[in-house]
Motif scaffolding. Structure first.
Motif, PDB file in Angstrom:
ATOM      1  N   THR A 205      49.676 -80.469  -9.183  1.00  0.00           N
ATOM      2  CA  THR A 205      48.671 -81.283  -8.490  1.00  0.00           C
ATOM      3  C   THR A 205      49.313 -82.503  -7.857  1.00  0.00           C
ATOM      4  OG1 THR A 205      46.851 -80.598  -9.941  1.00  0.00           O
ATOM      5  CG2 THR A 205      46.594 -82.700  -8.787  1.00  0.00           C
TER       6      THR A 205
ATOM      7  N   MET B  16      46.402 -75.669  -5.879  1.00  0.00           N
ATOM      8  CA  MET B  16      46.360 -76.364  -7.167  1.00  0.00           C
ATOM      9  C   MET B  16      45.827 -75.436  -8.255  1.00  0.00           C
ATOM     10  SD  MET B  16      44.776 -80.098  -6.290  1.00  0.00           S
ATOM     11  CE  MET B  16      45.490 -81.168  -5.023  1.00  0.00           C
TER      12      MET B  16
ATOM     13  N   ARG C 115      43.543 -77.267  -2.460  1.00  0.00           N
ATOM     14  CA  ARG C 115      42.901 -77.192  -3.772  1.00  0.00           C
ATOM     15  C   ARG C 115      43.007 -75.782  -4.352  1.00  0.00           C
ATOM     16  NH1 ARG C 115      38.167 -78.304  -1.447  1.00  0.00           N
ATOM     17  NH2 ARG C 115      36.955 -77.940  -3.339  1.00  0.00           N
TER      18      ARG C 115
ATOM     19  N   PRO D 128      40.667 -83.906  -7.581  1.00  0.00           N
ATOM     20  CA  PRO D 128      41.620 -82.784  -7.600  1.00  0.00           C
ATOM     21  C   PRO D 128      41.670 -82.149  -8.991  1.00  0.00           C
ATOM     22  CG  PRO D 128      42.795 -84.813  -8.003  1.00  0.00           C
ATOM     23  CD  PRO D 128      41.328 -85.195  -7.867  1.00  0.00           C
TER      24      PRO D 128
END
Length: 406
Positions: free
Chosen positions: A230, A58, A55, A12
């Motif tokens: 995150t 993020m 993602r 991540p």
């Protein structure tokens, strides 16, 4: 608006990525950060820990302004093709520069190494073939052949993945006659493949994933290595889908594909060659997990990464001829998300883009995107059965994410 491009996977997004993003924006004097990000399956032949939509969130919450998807045909590929696709997307999106992380942080060492490799091309190729004949993998043969000819202290270490990718980014820019300016910033602390935490705040994505997957809820142990968005999004994903994605989630599907395949059918799959089909089919009969399967098919000649990519192509039934080659460029820009600043950039610049901007699947009929859709459907099989449909439908129903920040 001056834009810097980043080539990422964010699997991540962690503190090292935050440093790279900030430093790239500074060295490029950029107002806008555009990230081209692999979709649900990654360059090392792995399913992403969480979906591309999470993602994307993020990335946007941590400072990226626009996220574009790197199509499957480039994302699950060796470095040269991966780089070529990513560079073509950033160039088409109007970026002024592309900035990548490297061990040295010195662009001149990349340019000198490329010149040296080009000057010694014939001898290098002869040495590579000689080392391959001894049974080592292609990447190892390249590294050995290169170091046999070079002064190790004068040029880049080609055993480092980020150096290899950096070289390919620069080569792609030259090959495509792109106006992109290559830049690099030094990576901080953690090595690309570190499996253990190496400092108090910076850790590799590999070590972070290992901690997350070591036990359910393991993301609680990574708080010092990732930004708070995150950590929050990882917690939300686990609540929503009850799982983080890893190869073991897909083992039953891969094994099923193999057990119903003949050697002739398997030879049609991209990257299956040199009799590998027989070794793969034999291992599928006796392996009880993906890791055990990989241990049984692994040889000196083939890297773990190469074999994992091959397994992704088997899982998605991707045939030879369907994937991009070394000279291919992307044919569309798939928009996954943006901030208000990114939206402003798109409104001002998209008319000048050299590729169509795809924000809704219904608006784009190109056949190339079908592999992305198939990969997304198969990726959704990695969650609990009663949640598969929800994740699968996101590919068609999810509009580009707009984060009201920045």
């Amino acid at each position: 608006m001056n834009a810097v491009g980043l080539i990422v996977e964010y699997n991540p997004f962690h503190n090292g990525h935050a440093f790279h993003l900030s430093a790239s924006k500074e060295v490029a004097n950029a107002e806008v950060v555009i990230a081209v990000m692999s979709g649900n399956f990654l360059q090392r032949g792995e399913p992403a820990l969480v979906s591309k939509w999470y993602r994307t969130k993020m990335a946007l919450l941590n400072g990226v302004d626009i996220v574009l998807e790197l199509p499957y045909i480039f994302a699950v590929q060796k470095a040269e093709i991966f780089a070529n696709g990513a560079v073509s997307i950033l160039d088409a999106a109007g970026c002024n520069a592309v900035c990548f992380g490297s061990e040295s942080g010195d662009l001149s060492s990349f340019l000198q190494t490329i010149d040296f490799i080009d000057e010694q091309k014939q001898q290098l190729e002869e040495n590579i073939h000689r080392f391959i004949d001894t049974g080592v993998s292609y990447p190892k043969a390249v590294s050995l052949a290169y170091h046999q000819l070079s002064d190790f202290n004068s040029y880049l270490d080609l055993a480092k993945p980020n150096n290899i990718l950096g070289i390919e980014y620069i080569r792609a820019i030259k090959k495509q006659k792109s106006s992109l300016k290559p830049m690099t910033v030094a990576r901080k602390n953690a090595d690309y493949h570190d499996e253990h935490f190496a400092s108090e705040t910076i850790a590799s994505a590999t070590s972070i994933r290992k901690a997350i997957l070591s036990k359910e809820g393991g993301q609680n142990s990574i708080g010092q290595y990732v930004p708070s968005p995150t950590e929050q999004l990882l917690s939300e994903y686990l609540i929503e889908y009850q799982v983080f994605h890893q190869w073991e989630n897909y083992w039953n599907y891969l094994q099923f594909r193999l057990l119903q395949s003949t050697p002739e059918e398997l030879r049609e799959i991209y990257e299956v060659e040199e009799g590998l089909e027989n070794r793969i089919l034999a291992a599928a009969l006796i392996a009880g997990s993906f890791h055990e399967f990989m241990e049984k098919i692994k040889t000196k000649r083939y890297t773990w990464t190469r074999l994992q990519r091959l397994c992704v192509h088997i899982l998605t039934n991707t045939k030879k001829g369907q994937m991009a080659g070394p000279s291919d460029k992307a044919s569309y820009l798939r928009l996954l998300g943006m901030t208000p600043k990114g939206k402003e950039y798109l409104n001002k610049r998209k008319k000048d883009f050299s590729l169509p901007l795809v924000s809704r699947l219904s608006s784009y009929k190109g056949k190339e995107i079908q592999l992305d859709l198939k990969a997304a459907r198969i990726y959704s099989l990695g969650v609990a059965p009663h949640l598969t449909k929800e994740l699968m439908n996101k590919e068609f129903k999810q509009p580009p994410i707009l984060i009201e920040k920045g």
